[in-house]
Design a protein around this motif. Structure first.
Motif, PDB file in Angstrom:
ATOM      1  N   HIS A 181      11.042 -29.096 -10.318  1.00 15.79           N
ATOM      2  CA  HIS A 181       9.464 -28.939  -9.884  1.00 15.79           C
ATOM      3  C   HIS A 181       8.545 -30.209 -10.396  1.00 15.79           C
ATOM      4  N   LYS A 182       8.938 -30.757 -11.395  1.00 17.58           N
ATOM      5  CA  LYS A 182       8.301 -32.047 -12.165  1.00 17.58           C
ATOM      6  C   LYS A 182       8.733 -32.998 -11.236  1.00 17.58           C
ATOM      7  N   ARG A 276       5.233 -27.734  -4.598  1.00 16.51           N
ATOM      8  CA  ARG A 276       5.472 -28.888  -5.177  1.00 16.51           C
ATOM      9  C   ARG A 276       4.286 -29.330  -6.050  1.00 16.51           C
ATOM     10  N   LYS A 277       4.605 -30.226  -7.010  1.00 15.50           N
ATOM     11  CA  LYS A 277       3.672 -30.484  -7.909  1.00 15.50           C
ATOM     12  C   LYS A 277       3.355 -32.178  -7.563  1.00 15.50           C
TER      13      LYS A 277
END
Length: 323
Positions: A181-182, A276-277
C-alpha cells in the motif's frame, strides 16, 4: 425479491449471516454474489419447502431413536458433545464469521457499481471454490479488505484475477500488505515501483519484502523502463508518466527512462483493486531526479494532479523543476 426469492420468508440456513448479507440489495453485482453463495435453486421457495420437510423427517427419526429430544421448541442431542466436537464447532463458527466478513466487503464494493459495469459472464465455480476455501481462514481485517475486493473484481469482470494471483494474495501478511500500500503511490504507469534509497519513503528493504511475497519481479531492481507518450503542455511538446493521483509532465523531445522494480502479474492485478496511496509531495523531487533523459540534457518537469484517468488539473502544480 432477489432472483425469485422472497427475502421476507423465514429462511434458516447454516450460513444465515451470509444469506442476510446477500439479501440486503438487489443490484446486478449483489445478485451474482448471492447466486455464487447459494445457487439459483436455493433461492427457490419450492426447494426450501422440500428441504424443510426433509429436515423435519430427520429430526423426527432422531427423537424416535433416542438420539435427541424435543425441548422448549428445539431438537437437543441427548449426549454431551465431546471436546473434539466443541473444538470443531468453534472452528466452524470462526470460519463462518471470517467468510461473512469477506463477503460483506465484496457486497459493499459491488453495491456502488452500476449494472452496465457488471459483466453478464458467470464467475467460474472453481474460482469461487478456491476463493471461499481461503476466505474462511482469513480473519485479519486488512487482509479481508483485500480478499473481499478480489471477489468483487472477479464478479465485475470474470477472469480478471488469475489463480496464480489468488495463491500470492492468500499468503500475504498484514505487514506485506501495508508495504505494498505504501509503495502503490510510487508505481508508475501500473508498471513498476520507483525507489530512491535514502530519499523516498519506499526503501530497498520494502522492495525486498515485495519481491519475497511475489508482487515485484525478484533480482531486477534498477531495471530501466522507458516511456515516451507524447503530450503538449504550455505550448511545448513533451512526454508524461503517471503515478497514483498525479502525472509527471516532462517537456522536451527526448525519451525518458526511469529505474524501477517491475511488478509481477499478481502485483499488477492487486494494484488495480486496492485503494492506492499517493506519493508524498516531498518525494516528487527525488522521483523526478531519478528520471533519465536519453541524451543527457536537462528538461523541465511539471507534476500535475489527476482529475480522472484522462484529465489533469492544469491550474494546480504539485511540483515544478528541472532534471
Amino acid at each position: 425479491m432477489i432472483m425469485g426469492f422472497d427475502v421476507k420468508a423465514e429462511v434458516k440456513l447454516d450460513a444465515t449471516k451470509s444469506a442476510e448479507l446477500a439479501a440486503e440489495g438487489c443490484v446486478k453485482g449483489s445478485n451474482k454474489l448471492f447466486e455464487l453463495c447459494f445457487g439459483k435453486r436455493m433461492a427457490d421457495n419450492i426447494r426450501y419447502a422440500a428441504l424443510t420437510a426433509a429436515q423435519t423427517e430427520r429430526d423426527l427419526q432422531s427423537v424416535l431413536s433416542g438420539e435427541a429430544e424435543f425441548r422448549d421448541g428445539n431438537i437437543v442431542p441427548v449426549t454431551l458433545p465431546s471436546v473434539g466436537n466443541l473444538l470443531l464447532d468453534a472452528e466452524r463458527q470462526q470460519e463462518l464469521e471470517n467468510l461473512h466478513a469477506n463477503l460483506k466487503i465484496a457486497y459493499h464494493e459491488l453495491e456502488s457499481v452500476p449494472d452496465d459495469e457488471i459483466s453478464d459472464r458467470e464467475v467460474g465455480s472453481d474460482f469461487f471454490a478456491r476463493w471461499r476455501r481461503e476466505a474462511k481462514v482469513i480473519g485479519e481485517s486488512d487482509l479481508q479488505f483485500i480478499w473481499g475486493k478480489v471477489l468483487a473484481e472477479e464478479i465485475r469482470s470474470p477472469d480478471s484475477i488469475s489463480y496464480r494471483t489468488l495463491d500470492v494474495i492468500k499468503n500475504l501478511t498484514k505487514r506485506e500488505a501495508e508495504v505494498f500500500h505504501k509503495a502503490s503511490g510510487y508505481i508508475f504507469n501500473k508498471h513498476g515501483v520507483v525507489m530512491v534509497e535514502g530519499k523516498t519513503s519506499v526503501t530497498y528493504n520494502d522492495i525486498v519484502v515485495l519481491s519475497e511475497c511475489g508482487l515485484v519481479v525478484p533480482g531486477v531492481n534498477g531495471t530501466m523502463a522507458t516511456f515516451s507518450d507524447a503530450i503538449f503542455y504550455e505550448g511545448k511538446k513533451g512526454c508524461f508518466t503517471r503515478f497514483e493521483g498525479c502525472v509527471f509532465v516532462l517537456l522536451g523531445e527526448q525519451r525518458i527512462s526511469i529505474a524501477c522494480s517491475l511488478l509481477t502479474e499478481a502485483g499488477k492485478q492487486l494494484y488495480n483493486i486496492i485503494d492506492r496511496k499517493m506519493m508524498r509531495k516531498e518525494d516528487f523531487v527525488f522521483v523526478a531526479g531519478a528520471m533519465k533523459v536519453q541524451r543527457g540534457d536537462k528538461i523541465s518537469v511539471r507534476v500535475l494532479p489527476l482529475v480522472d484517468e484522462n484529465r489533469v488539473d492544469v491550474s494546480n502544480l504539485y511540483f515544478a523543476g528541472e532534471v
